[in-house]
Design a protein around this motif. Sequence first.
Motif, PDB file in Angstrom:
ATOM      1  N   ARG A   2       0.849  -1.185   0.000  1.00 51.67           N
ATOM      2  CA  ARG A   2       0.000   0.000   0.000  1.00 51.67           C
ATOM      3  C   ARG A   2       0.889   1.241   0.000  1.00 51.67           C
ATOM      4  N   ALA A   3       0.467   2.242  -0.747  1.00 52.80           N
ATOM      5  CA  ALA A   3       1.250   3.468  -0.854  1.00 52.80           C
ATOM      6  C   ALA A   3       0.325   4.656  -1.069  1.00 52.80           C
ATOM      7  N   ALA A   4       0.757   5.833  -0.583  1.00 50.06           N
ATOM      8  CA  ALA A   4       0.038   7.087  -0.817  1.00 50.06           C
ATOM      9  C   ALA A   4       0.639   7.757  -2.047  1.00 50.06           C
ATOM     10  N   LEU A   5      -0.207   8.127  -2.994  1.00 50.07           N
ATOM     11  CA  LEU A   5       0.296   8.648  -4.275  1.00 50.07           C
ATOM     12  C   LEU A   5      -0.679   9.652  -4.869  1.00 50.07           C
ATOM     13  N   PHE A   6      -0.246  10.292  -5.955  1.00 54.46           N
ATOM     14  CA  PHE A   6      -1.139  11.165  -6.718  1.00 54.46           C
ATOM     15  C   PHE A   6      -0.983  10.860  -8.199  1.00 54.46           C
ATOM     16  N   ASP A   7      -2.096  11.002  -8.940  1.00 50.24           N
ATOM     17  CA  ASP A   7      -2.131  10.758 -10.384  1.00 50.24           C
ATOM     18  C   ASP A   7      -2.069  12.044 -11.189  1.00 50.24           C
ATOM     19  N   ARG A   8      -2.346  13.162 -10.519  1.00 43.17           N
ATOM     20  CA  ARG A   8      -2.294  14.472 -11.175  1.00 43.17           C
ATOM     21  C   ARG A   8      -1.884  15.494 -10.123  1.00 43.17           C
ATOM     22  N   TYR A   9      -1.361  16.624 -10.578  1.00 39.79           N
ATOM     23  CA  TYR A   9      -0.951  17.666  -9.650  1.00 39.79           C
ATOM     24  C   TYR A   9      -2.169  18.442  -9.152  1.00 39.79           C
ATOM     25  N   GLY A  10      -2.067  18.900  -7.890  1.00 38.45           N
ATOM     26  CA  GLY A  10      -3.182  19.669  -7.347  1.00 38.45           C
ATOM     27  C   GLY A  10      -3.144  19.737  -5.842  1.00 38.45           C
ATOM     28  N   GLY A  11      -4.320  19.971  -5.240  1.00 43.08           N
ATOM     29  CA  GLY A  11      -4.443  20.092  -3.802  1.00 43.08           C
ATOM     30  C   GLY A  11      -4.408  18.742  -3.108  1.00 43.08           C
ATOM     31  N   PRO A  12      -4.566  18.720  -1.799  1.00 41.30           N
ATOM     32  CA  PRO A  12      -4.524  17.466  -1.054  1.00 41.30           C
ATOM     33  C   PRO A  12      -5.522  16.423  -1.542  1.00 41.30           C
ATOM     34  N   GLU A  13      -6.597  16.888  -2.173  1.00 39.30           N
ATOM     35  CA  GLU A  13      -7.625  15.950  -2.631  1.00 39.30           C
ATOM     36  C   GLU A  13      -7.146  15.016  -3.741  1.00 39.30           C
TER      37      GLU A  13
END
Length: 332
Positions: A2-13
């Motif tokens: 399990r990992a915390a990630l983002f798929d696009r740039y932006g805010g915490p959401e």
Amino acid sequence: MRAALFDRYGGPEVLRVAEVADPVAGERDVLIRVRAASVNPVDCKIRQGYQRAFIHYRLPQIVGMDVAGDVIAVGSAVTRFKVGDAVISSPTHRRPGTCAELVAIDESAVALKPARLDYHEGAALPLAGLTAWASLVDATHVQPGQKVFIQAGAGGVGTIAIQLAKHLGATVATTCSGRNVDFVQGLGADVVIDYTTTKYEDVLSGYDMVLESIGGDARAKSVKVLRRGGQMSLVVTDIPAAVKKWGTYWGVARALANQAGFIVGARLGKGVRVKMVVRPTDGAMLQRLADVVQSGAVTPVVDAVLGLDEIAEAHRRVDTGRTRGKVVIAVA
């Protein structure tokens, strides 16, 4: 894992937790089972895309630039660590990813965790601690009896820098809001300025060194605090604000040009030597800091401990700029 990630740039959401492939350790890497990570302002800037002019991350990107955990495997060329070692690290900007159950990091960026710290405190140390050490020890060589002004004393870097400067024998002044005055005095600050009621540049003077972590107009105000020939460690740029206003590449160019002009102007106007400090990825330096921590002279400050599934809330808290010390992510 399990990992915390983002798929696009932006805010915490934009942050989410997902199952991803386990990392594979290279020949110089140690594979760490993560016990805790922490969130830094730079993590928020990466998430917002402010570093795209320098580093193009391949999305989705796992977040995190601090880790404390246990070595579970080592590459064939690793010589400094073994399976079972409790370690801490802040990897390079090109290899973030500590907010996950596993992370592989080059051994050159790793140090043994001070035994007196738990894993949460260990995760709060590396990036902020390396920034403070590089600013006070390597860049400006703070000496006993000197007067040091540290901006934002209640923050991640500030809480460590106050303690480190006192360990080095300096007299320390700092800024914070009124609610944090007693807190930073408890860390060792000799002079505390409540920035909500008092202009520090009006009441401080003759200082030998400034650790400037605010940016913008605070840079010029901090020069006023210094004696002629004093030193400043500058640990922030105005790149995020410039990128937001002018776009990625033009914003970076303008911010760097303004910073260069400030450095030259400070030297010509008051003989102040300004050194731009970029947090080094240096396991040997981190180990020296860890030894100081083990002696009891410095203790990382943990503001809150949240779970991996609360990564968006952790980023929101750091985005406010109002945390005391570090927001830590408990992973295991």
